[in-house]
Design an enzyme around this catalytic site. Sequence first.
Site, short mmCIF file in Angstrom:
data_model
loop_
_atom_site.label_atom_id
_atom_site.label_comp_id
_atom_site.label_asym_id
_atom_site.label_seq_id
_atom_site.Cartn_x
_atom_site.Cartn_y
_atom_site.Cartn_z
N ASP A 33 -5.88 2.35 -8.03
CA ASP A 33 -6.25 1.18 -7.24
C ASP A 33 -6.11 -0.13 -8.02
O ASP A 33 -6.56 -0.23 -9.17
CB ASP A 33 -7.70 1.35 -6.78
CG ASP A 33 -8.02 0.58 -5.52
OD1 ASP A 33 -7.15 -0.12 -5.01
OD2 ASP A 33 -9.16 0.69 -5.04
N ASP A 34 -5.49 -1.14 -7.38
CA ASP A 34 -5.41 -2.49 -7.95
C ASP A 34 -4.70 -2.53 -9.31
O ASP A 34 -4.98 -3.41 -10.13
CB ASP A 34 -6.81 -3.10 -8.11
CG ASP A 34 -7.35 -3.66 -6.80
OD1 ASP A 34 -6.95 -3.19 -5.73
OD2 ASP A 34 -8.21 -4.57 -6.86
N CYS A 72 -5.84 -3.89 -0.09
CA CYS A 72 -5.98 -2.43 -0.07
C CYS A 72 -5.67 -1.79 1.28
O CYS A 72 -4.79 -0.92 1.37
CB CYS A 72 -7.40 -2.05 -0.49
SG CYS A 72 -7.81 -2.49 -2.19
N HIS A 128 -8.19 3.66 2.72
CA HIS A 128 -9.00 2.54 2.27
C HIS A 128 -10.49 2.89 2.19
O HIS A 128 -11.03 3.60 3.04
CB HIS A 128 -8.82 1.36 3.23
CG HIS A 128 -9.65 0.18 2.86
ND1 HIS A 128 -9.66 -0.36 1.60
CD2 HIS A 128 -10.51 -0.58 3.59
CE1 HIS A 128 -10.49 -1.38 1.57
NE2 HIS A 128 -11.02 -1.54 2.76
N ASP A 323 -1.64 0.67 -5.03
CA ASP A 323 -1.58 0.07 -3.70
C ASP A 323 -1.14 -1.39 -3.72
O ASP A 323 -0.63 -1.90 -2.73
CB ASP A 323 -2.91 0.23 -2.95
CG ASP A 323 -4.11 -0.29 -3.71
OD1 ASP A 323 -3.96 -0.72 -4.88
OD2 ASP A 323 -5.23 -0.27 -3.15
N HIS A 324 -1.32 -2.10 -4.83
CA HIS A 324 -0.85 -3.48 -4.99
C HIS A 324 -1.20 -3.95 -6.38
O HIS A 324 -1.77 -3.19 -7.18
CB HIS A 324 -1.47 -4.42 -3.94
CG HIS A 324 -2.95 -4.29 -3.84
ND1 HIS A 324 -3.80 -4.73 -4.83
CD2 HIS A 324 -3.74 -3.73 -2.89
CE1 HIS A 324 -5.05 -4.46 -4.49
NE2 HIS A 324 -5.04 -3.84 -3.32
#
Length: 517
Positions: A33-34, A72, A128, A323-324
């Site tokens: 994540d992130d 997200c 999410h 995710d980003h």
Amino acid sequence: MSPNRPLIALAVLIILPLIQANNRRDILFIAIDDLNDWVGPLGHSQAKTPHMDRLAERGMVFTNAHSPSMVCNPSRTAIMLGLHPSTTGIFGNGPDWRTIEGVKNKVSIPRFFKEAGYQTFGAGKIFHASTFAPMSFYGYNDPNGWDAFFPSLDRQLPDEIGPYERPANGGPERNFDWSPVAALDSAIGDGQVVSWSIEKILAQGEGPRFNAVGIYRPHEPWYVPQTYFDLYPLEEIQLPPVIADDLDDVSEAAKSGRRPPSRISPYDLHKWVLEDETMNRWREGVQAYLASISFSDTMLGLVLDALEQSGRSDNTIIVLWSDHGFHLGEKGRWRKASLWSESHRIPFIIAAPGITTPGSVSNSPVSTLDIYSTLAELTEMEAPTHVQGTSLVPILKDPSKRPNRAAVSTSAFKTHVVSGQRFRYLVYPDGSEELYDIEADPHEWRNLASDPAYAEYKTKLSQWLPKQNAPQIGGPPTGGRGGQRPAGAHPETGPRGGGGRPDGEGPRGPRAGGPQG
């Protein structure tokens, strides 16, 4: 005709898919994540990611990989359903895809493999969810996609460990925070997720498996054991390169500072960071992010070790993705949600035995939206007809290929960035635009959009812009309503109670301490 022929034919129809399924490869599906491009396989000078480096040596690293969105929920929904945000209209963290007409009945990746005869096990943040508030732990999981899930089908994230008083860094916001915590790795939420996942990876049994592991760090807040902070002495921290006039050649739409409800502007966060003229506050933030990356890398290492111990490694496709991305002061801002590369360039690695050459690298522009169709082809199946994205198998087989392609990332309605081989093109609803030569200007400091000498590059990249721009569903594109119960939850009756709100914001309930993302 023999009277037994119909029975034989029926038996073949039943048994053949089972035989085919048993011959298919396992899949290890790892989401972090992130996680921006601050990792060893993408050449970052500070990040200590030995296990990601190890995975890269086993498969292919995509050095020009991008997420479908910069927040997200829209990004994960796009990846897991194979539908781009510009198609669904899901741009923020509020809309729950399970309540949206035209989207809720789409077959997700885990459900696709479960229906194909796979055992499907998942843990942590796959769809999410967040740790920002108790209701947020549930998230938007697909209960039809799993044989088992930890902590449960209705809840994606376990309880977390954090400092007693928040924010521990003295900052302006509870969730933009960092601090070492006195805990074993196994007690942190990710440690719990990975421990359960290891049990499933090591479990005996026949038939193909789809194991999904959702690692939450380096999502904020950055609470990890002290040993990971110690990997990055504060006096050795290198701040990301910035220039004073970086935003002088971009539009007001580009630097609008959109933010979720109840959260501080990403630009105001950086102003708070710069209040410390010694720059130590900035170094502390970078240190905490790097520490969280190394913690997530350790979790990845435990998962890879388990796969080796299982005896199934040579028959397992591994996919690792984020995710980003995340800003840490670049463009004078923190967090994500912008069209600049810090928000959408991400680590993406695929190791497919017999397909990928160990240690291979591709610079072709790709999107994690391509995961669904790629996994379907790697397992010799047809992806559902709704799935967008293009299979990456031809590139996996031959990294020297230069296919005609680009990656599109979307942050809001008619707000897109097209990443090509050399240039990156950004467009906003007000008609403003940016163009960057990534080879000459990797930090996107010089906007070339108004230079006639580069008009042809804008024209070429503009052809990849989405032909469909669905209107926004739900709340603001960078946030959403706080309460996230399981689909159909009700305050009194629990996860299997009444229905959610039709606008996709989730049922009314206690507001979270911020947005979920």
